[in-house]
Write a protein that holds these residues in place. Sequence first.
Motif, PDB file in Angstrom:
ATOM      1  N   LYS A 135       0.818  -1.213   0.000  1.00  0.00           N
ATOM      2  CA  LYS A 135       0.000   0.000   0.000  1.00  0.00           C
ATOM      3  C   LYS A 135       0.856   1.269   0.000  1.00  0.00           C
ATOM      4  N   ASN A 136       2.115   1.119   0.337  1.00  0.00           N
ATOM      5  CA  ASN A 136       3.011   2.278   0.418  1.00  0.00           C
ATOM      6  C   ASN A 136       4.266   2.036  -0.429  1.00  0.00           C
ATOM      7  N   LYS A 137       4.048   1.667  -1.676  1.00  0.00           N
ATOM      8  CA  LYS A 137       5.161   1.321  -2.558  1.00  0.00           C
ATOM      9  C   LYS A 137       6.148   2.457  -2.755  1.00  0.00           C
ATOM     10  N   SER A 138       5.652   3.683  -2.677  1.00  0.00           N
ATOM     11  CA  SER A 138       6.547   4.832  -2.878  1.00  0.00           C
ATOM     12  C   SER A 138       7.646   4.887  -1.819  1.00  0.00           C
ATOM     13  N   LEU A 139       7.350   4.325  -0.623  1.00  0.00           N
ATOM     14  CA  LEU A 139       8.339   4.352   0.455  1.00  0.00           C
ATOM     15  C   LEU A 139       9.507   3.420   0.182  1.00  0.00           C
ATOM     16  N   THR A 140       9.311   2.432  -0.677  1.00  0.00           N
ATOM     17  CA  THR A 140      10.360   1.452  -0.921  1.00  0.00           C
ATOM     18  C   THR A 140      11.538   2.022  -1.696  1.00  0.00           C
ATOM     19  N   GLU A 141      11.337   3.217  -2.262  1.00  0.00           N
ATOM     20  CA  GLU A 141      12.426   3.861  -3.001  1.00  0.00           C
ATOM     21  C   GLU A 141      13.424   4.542  -2.082  1.00  0.00           C
ATOM     22  N   ASP A 142      13.013   4.712  -0.811  1.00  0.00           N
ATOM     23  CA  ASP A 142      13.883   5.381   0.157  1.00  0.00           C
ATOM     24  C   ASP A 142      13.933   4.519   1.423  1.00  0.00           C
ATOM     25  N   LYS A 143      15.047   3.898   1.661  1.00  0.00           N
ATOM     26  CA  LYS A 143      15.202   2.971   2.787  1.00  0.00           C
ATOM     27  C   LYS A 143      14.918   3.646   4.133  1.00  0.00           C
ATOM     28  N   GLU A 144      15.425   4.865   4.316  1.00  0.00           N
ATOM     29  CA  GLU A 144      15.250   5.567   5.586  1.00  0.00           C
ATOM     30  C   GLU A 144      13.781   5.905   5.839  1.00  0.00           C
ATOM     31  N   LYS A 145      13.084   6.371   4.795  1.00  0.00           N
ATOM     32  CA  LYS A 145      11.663   6.693   4.938  1.00  0.00           C
ATOM     33  C   LYS A 145      10.851   5.443   5.239  1.00  0.00           C
ATOM     34  N   LEU A 146      11.186   4.347   4.582  1.00  0.00           N
ATOM     35  CA  LEU A 146      10.479   3.092   4.824  1.00  0.00           C
ATOM     36  C   LEU A 146      10.688   2.648   6.269  1.00  0.00           C
ATOM     37  N   TYR A 147      11.908   2.725   6.734  1.00  0.00           N
ATOM     38  CA  TYR A 147      12.214   2.327   8.112  1.00  0.00           C
ATOM     39  C   TYR A 147      11.413   3.161   9.109  1.00  0.00           C
ATOM     40  N   LYS A 148      11.419   4.471   8.933  1.00  0.00           N
ATOM     41  CA  LYS A 148      10.685   5.359   9.841  1.00  0.00           C
ATOM     42  C   LYS A 148       9.194   5.061   9.826  1.00  0.00           C
ATOM     43  N   ALA A 149       8.673   4.791   8.646  1.00  0.00           N
ATOM     44  CA  ALA A 149       7.249   4.478   8.521  1.00  0.00           C
ATOM     45  C   ALA A 149       6.913   3.171   9.236  1.00  0.00           C
ATOM     46  N   LEU A 150       7.777   2.178   9.095  1.00  0.00           N
ATOM     47  CA  LEU A 150       7.540   0.891   9.740  1.00  0.00           C
ATOM     48  C   LEU A 150       7.578   1.006  11.261  1.00  0.00           C
ATOM     49  N   ILE A 151       8.384   1.918  11.762  1.00  0.00           N
ATOM     50  CA  ILE A 151       8.484   2.115  13.206  1.00  0.00           C
ATOM     51  C   ILE A 151       7.324   2.945  13.751  1.00  0.00           C
ATOM     52  N   SER A 152       6.932   3.967  13.018  1.00  0.00           N
ATOM     53  CA  SER A 152       5.952   4.929  13.540  1.00  0.00           C
ATOM     54  C   SER A 152       4.501   4.598  13.205  1.00  0.00           C
ATOM     55  N   ASP A 153       4.267   3.891  12.115  1.00  0.00           N
ATOM     56  CA  ASP A 153       2.893   3.603  11.678  1.00  0.00           C
ATOM     57  C   ASP A 153       2.418   2.291  12.314  1.00  0.00           C
ATOM     58  N   SER A 154       1.376   2.357  13.104  1.00  0.00           N
ATOM     59  CA  SER A 154       0.895   1.175  13.823  1.00  0.00           C
ATOM     60  C   SER A 154      -0.246   0.466  13.100  1.00  0.00           C
ATOM     61  N   SER A 155      -0.545   0.876  11.894  1.00  0.00           N
ATOM     62  CA  SER A 155      -1.708   0.315  11.193  1.00  0.00           C
ATOM     63  C   SER A 155      -1.558  -1.180  10.893  1.00  0.00           C
ATOM     64  N   TYR A 156      -0.332  -1.689  10.829  1.00  0.00           N
ATOM     65  CA  TYR A 156      -0.129  -3.103  10.531  1.00  0.00           C
ATOM     66  C   TYR A 156       0.161  -3.933  11.785  1.00  0.00           C
ATOM     67  N   HIS A 157       0.118  -3.279  12.953  1.00  0.00           N
ATOM     68  CA  HIS A 157       0.400  -3.974  14.208  1.00  0.00           C
ATOM     69  C   HIS A 157      -0.781  -4.852  14.627  1.00  0.00           C
ATOM     70  N   ILE A 158      -0.502  -5.848  15.433  1.00  0.00           N
ATOM     71  CA  ILE A 158      -1.529  -6.693  16.036  1.00  0.00           C
ATOM     72  C   ILE A 158      -1.749  -6.231  17.465  1.00  0.00           C
ATOM     73  N   ASP A 159      -3.012  -6.117  17.874  1.00  0.00           N
ATOM     74  CA  ASP A 159      -3.336  -5.699  19.237  1.00  0.00           C
ATOM     75  C   ASP A 159      -2.838  -6.754  20.223  1.00  0.00           C
ATOM     76  N   ASN A 160      -1.891  -6.361  21.074  1.00  0.00           N
ATOM     77  CA  ASN A 160      -1.353  -7.303  22.064  1.00  0.00           C
ATOM     78  C   ASN A 160      -1.621  -6.859  23.497  1.00  0.00           C
ATOM     79  N   ASP A 161      -2.660  -6.009  23.679  1.00  0.00           N
ATOM     80  CA  ASP A 161      -3.022  -5.579  25.022  1.00  0.00           C
ATOM     81  C   ASP A 161      -3.619  -6.714  25.840  1.00  0.00           C
ATOM     82  N   SER A 162      -4.143  -7.732  25.180  1.00  0.00           N
ATOM     83  CA  SER A 162      -4.623  -8.926  25.864  1.00  0.00           C
ATOM     84  C   SER A 162      -3.985 -10.136  25.172  1.00  0.00           C
ATOM     85  N   LYS A 163      -4.449 -11.330  25.485  1.00  0.00           N
ATOM     86  CA  LYS A 163      -3.865 -12.524  24.880  1.00  0.00           C
ATOM     87  C   LYS A 163      -4.146 -12.558  23.380  1.00  0.00           C
ATOM     88  N   MET A 164      -3.083 -12.728  22.596  1.00  0.00           N
ATOM     89  CA  MET A 164      -3.244 -12.811  21.153  1.00  0.00           C
ATOM     90  C   MET A 164      -3.713 -14.207  20.752  1.00  0.00           C
TER      91      MET A 164
END
Length: 288
Positions: free
Chosen positions: A154-183
């Motif tokens: 969904k964010n193919k444009s980020l793949t052209e810049d390694k640093e931007k992709l890394y920052k996005a993967l760290i800061s964007d929680s949209s792909y995270h799994i909710d682990n506040d309770s038992k997964m």
Amino acid sequence: CNKKTRYVKNVYHVIRIYRIRNKKHRIYNYKMQDIKVRKGVKMRILITGGPTNEYIDEVMKITNMSKGSLSKSLANDLARRGHEVLLLLNDGVNPDNIDKSVKVELMDDADSLYKALERASAIKFDVLVHAAAVGDYKADFCFSMESLADFICKNKSLTEDKEKLYKALISDSSYHIDNDSKMSSGMDDLCVKMSLTPKIISHLRKMFGNETTIIGCKLLENVPEHELVEAARGLIEKNDVDYILANDLSKLRDGDPTRTLVKKDSGQIEYLNTHEDIINFIDSIKRR
């Protein structure tokens, strides 16, 4: 969903307190006024012990093999020799056979150990033995390989810049799994993003000051003696501690309990061959 999460956490907390309070020996958090030099007491000694637990969700955790045996034995024997002892112990360690005169505070993860040490630093301790096996890593968040792949697509444009992709993967929680309770246990591509825990030993001198003798521990495996000593000296220099008790895991497995004692600003080393040798060493610190 938030209410359910809070409910699960509250129930988990109540169960945990119940289990702690119903151990064979009831353990209570110490009070500052309880840690005082009584008549005849030699030294105030603070000991940390056991592993740390870094939770992935409400059930799974990252931990290590430490059982806190050395710390419990040190606390008992030093208390019986007339020292005032505070033991900061992981709450999963069996508290049986801890001497009644030993004050105990239970901790869990590296953060709770750090906070317990901060509270304890309000008191003047003569000796601090940092024997807890603090885990190197903690879990930041969880995701699946599928959710990660979807995010990247969904964010193919980020793949052209390694640093931007890394920052996005760290800061964007949209792909995270909710682990506040038992997964769910049905995920076959679960991933955990981990990061380093704080190096607690590096904060001890600032917390407790120069009047406290600080003893750290170092465990390596299958290394030559000179390498073990070199690693211990590196810890002393980097963290401004007074002594390091170093040993080799492979020797421990073979039944050899010998610790190599490395001292700050000294080329000499000592070998503490038995548990009694360690007790005698700590007991004699004021005379050194």
